[in-house]
Design an enzyme around this catalytic site. Structure first.
Site, mmCIF file in Angstrom:
data_model
loop_
_atom_site.group_PDB
_atom_site.id
_atom_site.type_symbol
_atom_site.label_atom_id
_atom_site.label_comp_id
_atom_site.label_asym_id
_atom_site.label_seq_id
_atom_site.Cartn_x
_atom_site.Cartn_y
_atom_site.Cartn_z
ATOM 1 C CG HIS A 1 8.701 0.468 5.702
ATOM 2 N ND1 HIS A 1 8.899 -0.884 5.562
ATOM 3 C CD2 HIS A 1 7.356 0.658 5.591
ATOM 4 C CE1 HIS A 1 7.737 -1.493 5.391
ATOM 5 N NE2 HIS A 1 6.785 -0.574 5.402
ATOM 6 N NE ARG B 1 -3.298 -6.377 10.389
ATOM 7 C CZ ARG B 1 -2.278 -5.699 9.864
ATOM 8 N NH1 ARG B 1 -1.039 -5.957 10.246
ATOM 9 N NH2 ARG B 1 -2.480 -4.773 8.962
ATOM 10 C CB SER C 1 2.056 -4.244 11.291
ATOM 11 O OG SER C 1 2.764 -5.201 10.538
#
Length: 435
Positions: A91, A177, A192
């Site tokens: 990621h 958010r 998250s």
């Protein structure tokens, strides 16, 4: 249904700087997902977290609660000749010209590791992996779980959209958010990212945490804190997790866009490509392979074509034609050097914003992107340039976009007189792990 807690009490507790109990966290995430906690109440709680922060135990529990709000993938059925196949994922926190997933997934899969790369779309100046791949004619991002398993078992790699069932609480909270100025909260960022990645169910995870002007985190200390928090969350959940802290002050590679980044990724798979893209691809591949128990030099699979073979099979399996011509922008505009000298600065945020304004990115999630739009770079900091030499080419289908893109680039690059300049860039700044 009688609720176990009152949202106002939970908000007040965090507002006053107190620690939320595990039961309160479980309830508030579940109730928000069900709609029992109103948007304005979760907005207030998010702001309280933004201001007051969270302890490690709170962040871990918040992350687990978001994972529990939806499904969790299981890749244990993927078998190879030697039995169960290791799965590894990567990621990136997002950057400018960050096309690393495209060569990385097939490269790691070439060594027998299954790579389920569930990716997203771009928003603002940071590009999205799915947007890039959708520039390939016929390629599709949406696969069901059975198709993902079939590709992992037969090809070894898949790059696709994450299913809506993964951490739905995060999907709701992320959108909230974005409109309440609470995006830049360490606990909320870490939970998250990690709730989705842990829910994906891979054995190991490598994080590419960007730092610099073109990254979400501008400050190295804060980026390191985020990386350390995410490594701890992964390890607590039983996922072998490491993180590389990497520089994003300068765009990665020589292309920023969609189709042109696919083009550059294919160059890397063919054994070429820009040095920085190759360096980071190999560094992340080594981490993924090491976490899977494989000690080898992944550069070999770039040189001998094995990674390219996996890439072509992967693209075909998702309906794409790896040999098809990629979209080309109808209009172009060159930015040239004003004098002889050395390119000393090239700001990643300025280039990323220009690419976005040219049509390569989106301001809202529902916006469409131009496949051929973007910025092609002809020089990087430290390169000698001549007056009138192209520094970058702006690409778009709509020439009316050039003015705003040029505005974004003002002050974002500079040429200094002379034959050389002390321009030092260290791409990989640090490595963090639980070891």
């Amino acid at each position: 249904m009688t609720e176990r807690f009152d949202a106002v009490d939970v908000i007040r507790r965090k507002r006053d700087g107190e620690r939320l109990t595990p039961e309160q966290i479980d309830w508030v995430i579940d109730a928000y997902t069900r709609g029992a906690v109103a948007e304005e109440q979760m907005s207030a709680l998010a702001m309280a977290v933004f201001i007051r922060g969270m302890e490690r135990e709170e962040i871990a529990r918040w992350t687990r609660a978001m994972i529990a709000s939806g499904e969790r993938y299981d890749f244990s059925s993927i078998l190879g000749a030697g039995g169960k196949v290791a799965t590894a994922d990567k990621h990136s926190t997002g950057g400018v010209g960050d096309k690393i997933t495209l060569p990385l997934a097939p490269l790691v899969a070439a060594y027998g590791v299954a790579v389920p790369q569930l990716s997203g779309r771009g928003l603002g100046h940071t590009g999205g992996t799915l947007d890039k791949l959708e520039a390939i004619p016929g390629w599709r991002a949406d696969l069901d779980h059975d198709e993902v398993l079939e590709m992992l078992g037969g090809i070894g790699a898949v790059i696709c959209a994450a299913g809506s069932g993964l951490a739905p609480a995060d999907k709701k909270l992320y959108a909230l958010r974005d409109v309440t100025a609470t995006v830049d909260s360490m606990p909320l960022i870490a939970s998250s990212i990690m709730s989705k990645k842990i829910a994906e169910g891979t054995d190991s995870l490598v994080l590419d945490v960007k730092v610099g002007s073109g990254a979400f985190m501008k400050d190295e200390d804060r980026a390191r804190e985020l990386a350390r928090t995410m490594v701890e969350l992964g390890e607590d959940a039983g996922v072998r997790t490491t993180a590389l802290l990497t520089d994003m002050s300068v765009p990665l590679g020589l292309t920023v866009g969609n189709a042109i980044e696919v083009e550059e990724s294919v160059e890397v798979l063919a054994g070429g490509g820009p040095d920085d893209v190759v360096e980071l691809t190999l560094a992340l591949a080594r981490e993924m392979l090491r976490a899977s128990g494989i000690d080898t030099d992944p550069a070999e699979a770039l040189a001998d074509g094995r990674a390219m073979d996996v890439y072509r099979r992967m693209i075909r399996a998702q309906g794409g034609d790896p040999d098809a011509a990629l979209p080309v922008a109808r209009e172009s505009h060159e930015v040239t050097a004003p004098e002889d000298g050395v390119l000393t600065t090239l700001d990643a945020l300025a280039v990323g914003t220009a690419s976005w304004r040219l049509g390569a990115g989106r301001a809202r999630r529902e916006d469409r992107v131009q496949a051929g739009a973007g910025v092609r770079l002809h020089a990087k900091p430290g390169d000698r340039v001549r007056r009138g030499q192209p520094l970058m080419t702006l690409l778009t289908d709509d020439p009316g976009r050039f003015d705003r893109a040029l505005e974004a680039l003002q002050g974002g690059w500079s040429v200094a007189p002379g034959d050389s300049a002390d321009v030092e860039r260290r791409l990989i700044l640090d490595r963090l792990s639980a070891e």
